[in-house]
Write a protein that holds these residues in place. Sequence first.
Motif, PDB file in Angstrom:
ATOM      1  N   GLY A  62       0.791  -1.222   0.000  1.00 32.12           N
ATOM      2  CA  GLY A  62       0.000   0.000   0.000  1.00 32.12           C
ATOM      3  C   GLY A  62       0.820   1.268   0.000  1.00 32.12           C
ATOM      4  N   HIS A  65      -0.080   4.106  -2.302  1.00 35.25           N
ATOM      5  CA  HIS A  65      -1.265   4.937  -2.048  1.00 35.25           C
ATOM      6  C   HIS A  65      -0.839   6.131  -1.195  1.00 35.25           C
ATOM      7  CE1 HIS A  65      -5.322   5.995  -2.146  1.00 35.25           C
ATOM      8  NE2 HIS A  65      -5.905   4.898  -1.690  1.00 35.25           N
ATOM      9  N   THR A 120     -11.838  -0.060  10.628  1.00 32.14           N
ATOM     10  CA  THR A 120     -11.889   0.087   9.172  1.00 32.14           C
ATOM     11  C   THR A 120     -12.542  -1.131   8.536  1.00 32.14           C
ATOM     12  OG1 THR A 120      -9.910   1.484   9.150  1.00 32.14           O
ATOM     13  CG2 THR A 120     -10.509   0.402   7.090  1.00 32.14           C
ATOM     14  N   SER A 121     -12.195  -2.310   9.033  1.00 36.13           N
ATOM     15  CA  SER A 121     -12.792  -3.544   8.517  1.00 36.13           C
ATOM     16  C   SER A 121     -14.292  -3.597   8.810  1.00 36.13           C
ATOM     17  CB  SER A 121     -12.088  -4.755   9.137  1.00 36.13           C
ATOM     18  OG  SER A 121     -12.689  -5.962   8.710  1.00 36.13           O
ATOM     19  N   LYS A 124     -16.294  -1.492   6.486  1.00 35.45           N
ATOM     20  CA  LYS A 124     -16.108  -1.828   5.065  1.00 35.45           C
ATOM     21  C   LYS A 124     -15.218  -0.811   4.355  1.00 35.45           C
ATOM     22  CE  LYS A 124     -19.328  -4.912   5.901  1.00 35.45           C
ATOM     23  NZ  LYS A 124     -18.971  -6.301   6.249  1.00 35.45           N
ATOM     24  N   GLY A 125     -14.135  -0.427   5.037  1.00 33.30           N
ATOM     25  CA  GLY A 125     -13.194   0.500   4.441  1.00 33.30           C
ATOM     26  C   GLY A 125     -12.053  -0.228   3.746  1.00 33.30           C
ATOM     27  N   ASN A 126     -10.992   0.526   3.420  1.00 35.15           N
ATOM     28  CA  ASN A 126      -9.826  -0.020   2.721  1.00 35.15           C
ATOM     29  C   ASN A 126      -8.857  -0.600   3.759  1.00 35.15           C
ATOM     30  OD1 ASN A 126      -7.492  -0.504   1.248  1.00 35.15           O
ATOM     31  ND2 ASN A 126      -7.717   1.315  -0.031  1.00 35.15           N
ATOM     32  N   ALA A 129      -4.912  -0.545   3.063  1.00 31.68           N
ATOM     33  CA  ALA A 129      -4.373   0.800   3.259  1.00 31.68           C
ATOM     34  C   ALA A 129      -4.300   1.142   4.741  1.00 31.68           C
ATOM     35  CB  ALA A 129      -5.228   1.828   2.520  1.00 31.68           C
ATOM     36  N   SER A 260     -12.338   7.787  -2.383  1.00 29.91           N
ATOM     37  CA  SER A 260     -13.481   6.887  -2.431  1.00 29.91           C
ATOM     38  C   SER A 260     -14.043   6.684  -1.022  1.00 29.91           C
ATOM     39  CB  SER A 260     -13.072   5.534  -3.011  1.00 29.91           C
ATOM     40  OG  SER A 260     -12.171   4.876  -2.116  1.00 29.91           O
ATOM     41  N   ALA A 262     -14.383   3.937   0.666  1.00 26.61           N
ATOM     42  CA  ALA A 262     -13.524   3.037   1.441  1.00 26.61           C
ATOM     43  C   ALA A 262     -12.291   3.768   1.963  1.00 26.61           C
ATOM     44  CB  ALA A 262     -13.115   1.833   0.592  1.00 26.61           C
ATOM     45  N   ASP A 263     -11.713   4.624   1.125  1.00 18.30           N
ATOM     46  CA  ASP A 263     -10.535   5.377   1.551  1.00 18.30           C
ATOM     47  C   ASP A 263     -10.890   6.440   2.585  1.00 18.30           C
ATOM     48  OD1 ASP A 263      -8.938   3.890  -0.079  1.00 18.30           O
ATOM     49  OD2 ASP A 263      -8.751   5.390  -1.664  1.00 18.30           O
ATOM     50  N   THR A 266     -10.966   4.802   5.932  1.00 17.14           N
ATOM     51  CA  THR A 266      -9.606   4.533   6.410  1.00 17.14           C
ATOM     52  C   THR A 266      -8.965   5.798   6.961  1.00 17.14           C
ATOM     53  OG1 THR A 266      -9.354   2.775   4.760  1.00 17.14           O
ATOM     54  CG2 THR A 266      -7.335   3.663   5.726  1.00 17.14           C
TER      55      THR A 266
END
Length: 338
Positions: A62, A65, A120-121, A124-126, A129, A260, A262-263, A266
Amino acid sequence: MARPKFLPDNFTLALVGTVTLASLLPCRGSTAVAFDWLTDIAIGLLFFLHGAKLSREAIVAGATHWRLHLVVLLSTFALFPLLGLALKPVLSPLVTPALYTGILFLCTLPSTVQSSIAFTSMAKGNVPAAVCSASASSLLGIFITPALVGLVVSNHGEMTGSPWHTVGNIVLQLLVPFIAGQLLRPVIGKWVDRNRTVLRFVDQGSILLVVYVAFSEAVNEGIWHSISLSTLAGLVVANIVLLALALFSTAFAAKRLGFSRADQITIIFCGSKKSLAAGIPMAKVIFASSTVGAVVLPLMLFHQIQLMVCAVLAQRWGARKTAADKSHKSEAAAAVRR
């Protein structure tokens, strides 16, 4: 049976119990010296095991990113210290000077690793990252935090030495064991992966040891004679204000910068949280033993507040994502039938 979301977890209860024990039976004299050595050993073992646990792939993963990681690092090491300084005229009347030193100290700390990734999990995130960003924050904090403390904490008399002398102590006590764990990961990495409970025991046990020793010293110095219930209430308010501004700022920045969904999740979770696991060992190295108890108290309260608030946010955002996915699947199925 699941624990209600607003009740403290077992570790928080253990922290409260440790503070109570230190208040009633503080260690003194030769016992305090022995406990001090024991905490140094436990902290070294903690970072050694963390080094053995974290794969080099996870460290590198990652890294491309960079925009996301830059936002998280700026929030962690720039936004928080600026908020701590800017809010001082407003929040410092709520607490004692020693406690506001603790607030400024928590503002300089790296982000959490485990809980940032877990939330984050859940939301439903990234997750990849989050792993990279939180890990980078934790490693960089070894160098950045003591330097920031020297800049934002005006009363340098509470520190054990110059910022760069402190960096050297932290490198010796924290980074060297971490690197040793990394070097030995090919030998012991699989055993560590299979025995995560050992790492959690060392992680939590080392924190409890440091808290006991710190608060024993604080009790011996008369901490509870200088902190009233109204001051504790003021400290809670100060922590809530700080966390709320950090959550709003990271959410606003992530959205305006076009990340996004998901980001954005995070960035919010990794950029708004502070590490108890890193903070308490660092406080022991950076500050004089007589002040550590008051310095870590704001961090301990902030830790519980951030867990409760972020748990609610993660559950809500995760449920929304699941509902949206189900809705999209239903629409797709209906379109196929037509």
